[in-house]
Design an enzyme around this catalytic site. Structure first.
Site, PDB file in Angstrom:
ATOM      1  CG  HIS A  63      -0.514  -0.164   2.257  1.00 31.84           C
ATOM      2  ND1 HIS A  63       0.114   0.696   2.894  1.00 31.84           N
ATOM      3  CD2 HIS A  63       0.431  -1.312   3.430  1.00 31.84           C
ATOM      4  CE1 HIS A  63       0.853   0.718   4.380  1.00 31.84           C
ATOM      5  NE2 HIS A  63       0.901  -0.324   4.528  1.00 31.84           N
ATOM      6  CG  ASP A  64      -0.399   4.296   1.287  1.00 32.91           C
ATOM      7  OD1 ASP A  64      -1.187   4.857   0.676  1.00 32.91           O
ATOM      8  OD2 ASP A  64      -0.649   3.325   2.140  1.00 32.91           O
ATOM      9  N   GLY A 120       4.933  -1.461   2.352  1.00 32.20           N
ATOM     10  CA  GLY A 120       4.033   0.371   2.730  1.00 32.20           C
ATOM     11  C   GLY A 120       5.114   1.137   2.362  1.00 32.20           C
TER      12      GLY A 120
END
Length: 278
Positions: free
Chosen positions: A123-124, A141
């Protein structure tokens, strides 16, 4: 432009947006809200969630899963996205997660990238253009991966770490610190093993620029001062080199993580430097 094709066993939910010439193979599942660009091919058993925005010309191999929820306990289920650029090749079993609603809110992948079998983008993350992940690469992440970076098979990158453009992370390396542009990190617990000379040459860098980077890196890691203090010295001694200025900007603008450095005891011009004839 070829016609759009959807195999009879594929499930494309109403509200999914497919561009011209898209091919959706057997047993794929495309959720409502997903966007797939022109002339992309999904071979079979591919899952594309409502969060995914896939650019034109993608080739996605069996069992890839794109846009699932982040593995982040702070995410509350808000709307976030996974944005993939054009002409990306996504091989078997690759996973890419959407962003977190408590963070930047999206995961981004640049153009012309290759993700080999079972690699993972968390994520991200922010992955640049022309990046290659070999088999089983894992990035945590909020990781930033610069343009033209190459991550070898089984490499793992800690969350929030930055990998500079044109850098190389060796196979099975565990990278927990920022890696400078053009750097080559090797070892199970990765250290700065030199410069990615081969990659620099392949990208068309001039010989003089390669020598400037080599000289700047020697100065940065001579251990007489903290690296951020040495960065100022490098700029003072090499003020007219745009490529050195770019390298120093990476050092000066990052988060507060430590940098991937040469092994203790290595000397300037020693074994850690990838010295070769130009």
């Amino acid at each position: 432009m070829r016609e759009t094709f959807i195999h009879p066993t594929a499930l494309v939910e109403p509200g999914a947006e497919l561009g011209q010439g898209v091919s959706v193979g057997p047993f794929c599942h495309i959720q409502a809200g997903a966007v797939i660009g022109d002339n992309s091919e999904l071979m079979s058993h591919v899952v594309v969630t409502d969060a995914a925005r896939i650019g034109a010309g993608a080739k996605i191999y069996p069992h890839a899963i794109l846009g699932c929820d982040p593995q982040n306990g702070k995410h509350k289920g808000g709307p976030t996205t996974l944005n993939v650029g054009i002409n990306c090749q996504i091989r078997e079993g690759v996973t890419m997660h959407r962003g977190s609603d408590n963070s930047r809110g999206y995961t981004s992948i640049g153009d012309n990238c290759q993700f080999l079998a079972y690699s993972h983008v968390a994520h991200d993350c922010d992955v640049g253009n022309n990046v290659t992940f070999a088999n089983n690469v894992m990035v945590g992440g909020h990781t930033v991966i610069g343009d033209y970076a190459i991550l070898g098979g089984g490499a793992a990158v800690h969350q929030f770490v930055r990998v500079g453009h044109h850098a190389f992370v060796g196979g099975m390396a565990a990278l927990a610190h920022d890696l400078i542009p053009y750097g080559s990190a090797i070892g199970v617990h990765a250290y700065l093993g030199g410069l990615n000379i081969i990659g620099m040459k392949r990208s068309g860098m001039k010989r003089s620029d390669i020598h400037d980077v080599r000289h700047a890196v020697h100065m940065l890691f001579d251990r007489t001062k903290p690296i951020r203090e040495r960065a100022k010295d490098v700029l003072e001694k090499m003020p007219h080199s745009p490529i050195v200025a770019d390298l120093i900007a990476f050092v000066q603008t990052g988060n507060k993580r430590a940098f991937c450095t040469p092994p203790l005891g290595a000397t300037i011009g020693g074994a850690w430097d990838d010295d070769e004839d130009e």
